[in-house]
Design an enzyme around this catalytic site. Structure first.
Site, PDB file in Angstrom:
ATOM      1  N   ARG A  59       0.823  -1.213   0.000  1.00 37.96           N
ATOM      2  CA  ARG A  59       0.000   0.000   0.000  1.00 37.96           C
ATOM      3  C   ARG A  59       0.854   1.258   0.000  1.00 37.96           C
ATOM      4  NH1 ARG A  59      -4.505  -0.588   4.575  1.00 37.96           N
ATOM      5  NH2 ARG A  59      -2.608  -0.573   5.778  1.00 37.96           N
ATOM      6  N   LYS A 163       2.147 -18.557   7.083  1.00 39.85           N
ATOM      7  CA  LYS A 163       1.311 -18.862   8.234  1.00 39.85           C
ATOM      8  C   LYS A 163       0.887 -17.541   8.878  1.00 39.85           C
ATOM      9  CE  LYS A 163       4.293 -18.747  12.138  1.00 39.85           C
ATOM     10  NZ  LYS A 163       4.569 -19.167  13.446  1.00 39.85           N
ATOM     11  N   HIS A 193       8.497 -22.347   7.622  1.00 43.65           N
ATOM     12  CA  HIS A 193       9.945 -22.220   7.422  1.00 43.65           C
ATOM     13  C   HIS A 193      10.746 -23.291   8.162  1.00 43.65           C
ATOM     14  CE1 HIS A 193       9.598 -19.826  11.144  1.00 43.65           C
ATOM     15  NE2 HIS A 193      10.807 -20.266  11.377  1.00 43.65           N
ATOM     16  N   LYS A 197      14.553 -26.035   6.922  1.00 43.17           N
ATOM     17  CA  LYS A 197      15.830 -26.204   7.619  1.00 43.17           C
ATOM     18  C   LYS A 197      16.485 -27.520   7.202  1.00 43.17           C
ATOM     19  CE  LYS A 197      14.822 -23.238  11.467  1.00 43.17           C
ATOM     20  NZ  LYS A 197      15.834 -22.245  11.079  1.00 43.17           N
ATOM     21  N   HIS A 255       4.517 -25.642  13.217  1.00 47.76           N
ATOM     22  CA  HIS A 255       5.908 -26.113  13.287  1.00 47.76           C
ATOM     23  C   HIS A 255       6.050 -27.458  14.020  1.00 47.76           C
ATOM     24  CE1 HIS A 255       6.675 -22.198  11.843  1.00 47.76           C
ATOM     25  NE2 HIS A 255       6.665 -21.568  12.993  1.00 47.76           N
ATOM     26  N   LYS A 368       8.155 -18.903  25.115  1.00 50.91           N
ATOM     27  CA  LYS A 368       8.982 -17.697  25.003  1.00 50.91           C
ATOM     28  C   LYS A 368       9.623 -17.426  26.352  1.00 50.91           C
ATOM     29  CE  LYS A 368       6.612 -15.379  21.261  1.00 50.91           C
ATOM     30  NZ  LYS A 368       7.781 -15.474  20.377  1.00 50.91           N
TER      31      LYS A 368
END
Lengths: 518, 304
Positions: A59, A163, A193, A197, A255, A368
């Site tokens: 945009r 995703k 992703h 790997k 994942h 996390k």
């Protein structure tokens, strides 16, 4: 490409045929951090086609020169290359074009068609949706309605979708339906992703090219499997997304399910996209529901399980100390609701009802603000049936472990017991390590390089198929629904910098097992 | 013996029988991270002066490779001095007939062995072919070795560093033929003009095109003294031609395809690092027999 005799025996694998990459979301973070550096690296390795171009769409007001300047900045920051001096970058930059426009505006797609013609780039076109999922539908519909979703032979059109592919089973089905209105499944490349790997791909080689492992890859020899995806970072600038997603949607549905199915799948009959994906699908379908009605109810009545989902633990990080820094808890992060019950950690126990895996639990955890950034699959083998050294060795026999390191240090390790020298019979565990980074003297390619190239070549082996996406949502959606019904005011917490909550230890400890020390 | 004549001068001299123990100690002391995860053996064989260059080249990149390197220079000594540095072993002046014995004793078991042949009698290839998973030739005049290699090609995989230097140039040419417009006009591409410093490399390139495309290719060679084996290539006739031109930096190639007089594809791409250690490193990644190479050298030998 394959009929070109000059490629025979070439050490540099064939580049794809003429391709134009159209990036929707060209001004975004993914384009800057991953896609543009990946294209530069592919170009350095002569992996891009002889006729190649990029059309960036976003945009924001910009033009070709501005997009090329952004490319230079991206390379400086993320590929450590000076794009103004580097001849390859200069050459690639000259093939970068930009279109500004609203993704909902049909005129944008008319301009895109004209641009593809103008740059002689309408033979093979790969669309990349690096945009928020809310606008996937608009772009897909407009591509279809403007005739940009198909091309006469030998031309082709493909689409890469980032995703999250849906937010639950219903939305994933709806998105698949919409995609299939305009694109056939063969044209669709749902990117994860993790699958790009090297170690993840090597898992297939490790299992199916080495005769010694597959015979023990089953319930008879394996005690349990742990899959860990740990991050040291907090929610960073993704609070608005993460508040709605949480660790379960963000990591498990995609994942970790991909990793699990690669470990659990039966041997495919060939290394082809459909054969591999069929076997992964079988493995996914063998996973038992995470909510067992009977068990839940008894647990809920007894008040034993706070979440009433006995095979899943969720938690949130509290204030703590990670990698040498004091950090705030999740609820105090910018952009996060102070009363948020979004999980930043999740641990699961999964059962696969299959001939191979009956009785072998799979434990998954992701979070996390954990102490270490690491993603790995640990396969713990059963102890020998007779512990003949128990009486003579002061140290116990450690079970064998096979560890597949996905990141950051890609490789494979095997732990086995050895006799300590100069002792009568004392045992000690030792590790045999294989590391990609040091074994072959070649930098391991970034996942996005591998996946972009595969999509250009039309190889979907490392991409998620529609049925896989739906089946994985079918597993996790009931858990979300149950959590929503509970309307919990708080969920368990863990101190930032620790390996998750006590509840996660209890989950794996129920059967006398414990999380691997990382 | 002067410093410049001694292979691995910086290394430690050890008895042949102590090599294994010495290498093990290297690993235990943590001097190299690769001690327990080696993936193959590289053996460089040739006259001393060419092996010193090889040793220096390998030393530059050895830390990136989990490889045991063995350097054996030709000589007359049945029990030559052995020097070790890290995972590199050097035997200076070994009697030629014992070279294969030394390799058999020192190579890593059950892992690939690549022999980098930097000079010597072509007959030496016979024994080496039994030991090596790949034999990479690297001689100024390759024809005697190529002739021998063609008789041994069923026994091991052969390569040549000249061929390695052409890899990127071949790949760039191959990519032109992925463009449908170029492929359709394949029969127009019979005239090949190569500018460079190495006539034999140009012959090899022409032989590769000829044998791969199964059509005659007429080579016109222009000598350009300098470090680059190839400076520029033009393949085609007046209206359709493909050009590859080495940029001034020497690290990139500018490519262009002109079809029906119209320039259709031009870009700049890396020609790869052509320094000796990196060429050799590229060879270490190859395991399979290279049929395109065998066909090309057969064509070169036939026309020589």
């Amino acid at each position: 490409v394959h009929s070109n005799p000059l490629h025979d025996g070439l050490r540099i694998e064939p580049a794809p045929g003429p391709t134009t990459l159209v990036i929707f979301g060209a001004s975004g973070d993914l384009t800057r951090r991953k896609l543009l550096p990946a294209l530069y690296n592919l170009s350095r390795g002569q992996r891009l086609p002889a006729r190649f171009a990029v059309v960036g769409i976003a945009r924001s007001e910009n033009d070709d020169a501005g997009f090329r300047k952004g490319f230079e900045d991206s390379l400086r920051e993320f590929a450590h290359a000076d794009a103004t001096q580097d001849e390859i970058a200069v050459s690639l930059a000259s093939r970068l074009f930009y279109l500004a426009g609203e993704l909902t505006d049909p005129a944008l797609y008319v301009r895109l068609r004209e641009k593809l013609k103008e740059i002689d780039g309408d033979e093979g076109v790969l669309y990349y949706l690096a945009i928020p999922p809310e606008v996937y539908g608009d772009v897909i519909t407009h591509l279809g309605q403007s005739g940009l979703a198909s091309a006469p032979e030998p031309g082709w059109r493909r689409i890469i979708i980032e995703k999250p592919f849906g937010t639950d089973l219903k939305s994933a089905r709806e998105l698949n339906r919409l995609v299939h209105e305009h694109f056939t499944e063969e044209q669709v490349f749902r990117i994860d992703h993790y699958l790009g790997k090297e170690t993840v791909q090597n898992l297939l080689v490790f299992r199916f090219a080495n005769g010694m492992f597959e015979p023990v890859w089953n319930r008879r020899y394996i005690d349990h499997i742990q899959i860990t995806a740990a991050e040291t970072v907090g929610v960073e600038r993704r609070a608005s997304y993460y508040e709605h997603a949480g660790a379960f949607r963000d990591m498990v549905q995609n994942h970790l399910m991909q990793l699990l199915t690669l470990v659990a799948m039966e041997p495919p009959i060939a290394f082809t996209a459909d054969s591999v994906r069929d076997r992964k699908m079988d493995a996914l379908l063998s996973i038992q529901p995470l909510i067992e009605e009977d068990g839940d109810e008894s647990n809920a009545t007894n008040g034993k399980n706070r979440d009433a989902v006995p095979n899943v633990v969720r938690a949130q990080y509290a204030d703590g100390w990670v990698t040498g820094q004091e950090v705030v808890g999740y609820r105090r992060e910018p952009g996060v609701d102070p009363a948020s019950v979004t999980e930043t950690y999740v641990a699961l126990r999964m059962r696969l009802d299959s001939w191979r895996w009956a009785g072998v639990p799979f434990f998954l955890r992701t979070g996390k603000r954990l102490p270490k950034r690491t993603t790995e699959i640990a396969i713990q083998f059963r102890r020998p049936p007779l512990e003949i050294f128990r009486r003579v060795s002061p140290t116990p026999v450690e079970p064998n472990l096979l560890i597949i390191n996905v990141q950051p240090d890609e490789g494979i390790s095997i732990r086995f017991d050895a006799k300590l020298p100069a002792t009568r019979m004392q045992l000690a565990p030792v590790m045999m390590n294989f590391r990609y980074g040091t074994a072959f003297g070649r930098e391991v390619p970034e996942a996005y390089e591998t996946l972009l190239l595969d999509a250009m070549l039309g190889d979907a082996t490392l991409f998620a198929r529609h049925d896989f996406v739906e089946a994985s949502w079918a597993l996790v959606t009931p858990v979300h629904e149950r959590w929503r019904e509970e309307r919990a005011q708080r969920i368990p917490e863990y101190e930032a910098g620790e390996w998750g909550p006590d509840e996660a230890d209890a989950l794996i400890g129920r059967e006398g097992r414990r999380w691997r020390t990382l | 013996v002067t410093e410049t004549r001694v292979l691995l001068f910086e290394g430690e001299e050890v008895a042949f029988s102590e090599i294994d123990e010495r290498l093990q100690r290297t690993g235990d002391q943590g001097q190299t991270t690769h001690a327990r995860s080696l993936v193959g053996t590289l053996v460089a064989v040739g006259p001393a002066e060419r092996l010193i260059e090889a040793a220096e080249a390998w030393a530059d990149i050895s830390s990136n490779y989990a490889i045991r390197a063995i350097l054996i220079s030709h000589g007359t000594n049945p029990a030559p001095p052995v020097r070790i540095s890290g995972q590199m072993i050097a035997l200076s002046g070994l009697m030629t007939k014992y070279v294969d014995n030394a390799i058999a004793a020192l190579r890593l078991s059950s892992l690939p062995t690549v022999v980098w042949f930097r000079g010597g009698a072509p007959e030496m290839l016979d024994d080496l072919a039994e030991l090596a998973d790949r034999l990479v030739l690297d001689e100024a005049d390759p024809f005697p070795l190529w002739r021998r290699a063609l008789t041994l090609r069923e026994r091991t995989a052969f390569g040549d560093l000249r061929w390695t230097k052409l890899t990127r140039w071949r790949s760039l040419m191959a990519q032109f033929f992925d463009i449908p417009g170029v492929r359709e006009r394949m029969r127009s591409f019979t005239r090949l003009r190569v500018g460079g410093s190495d006539r034999i490399a140009a012959d090899l390139y022409a032989a590769w095109l000829k044998t791969s495309l199964s059509m005659p290719v007429e080579l016109e060679f222009h000598e350009h003294p300098g470090p680059a084996v190839i400076n520029d290539i033009r393949f085609g006739d007046r209206d359709q031609y493909l050009t590859l031109h080495l940029a001034k930096s020497g690290t990139c190639v500018r490519t262009a395809a002109v079809i029906d007089g119209r320039r259709s594809s031009s870009r700049t791409l890396s020609v790869g690092d052509q320094r000796l250690p990196l060429l050799m490193a590229e060879e270490l990644r190859i395991r399979a027999r290279d049929i395109a190479f065998e066909r090309a050298i057969a064509a070169c030998v036939e026309s020589s």
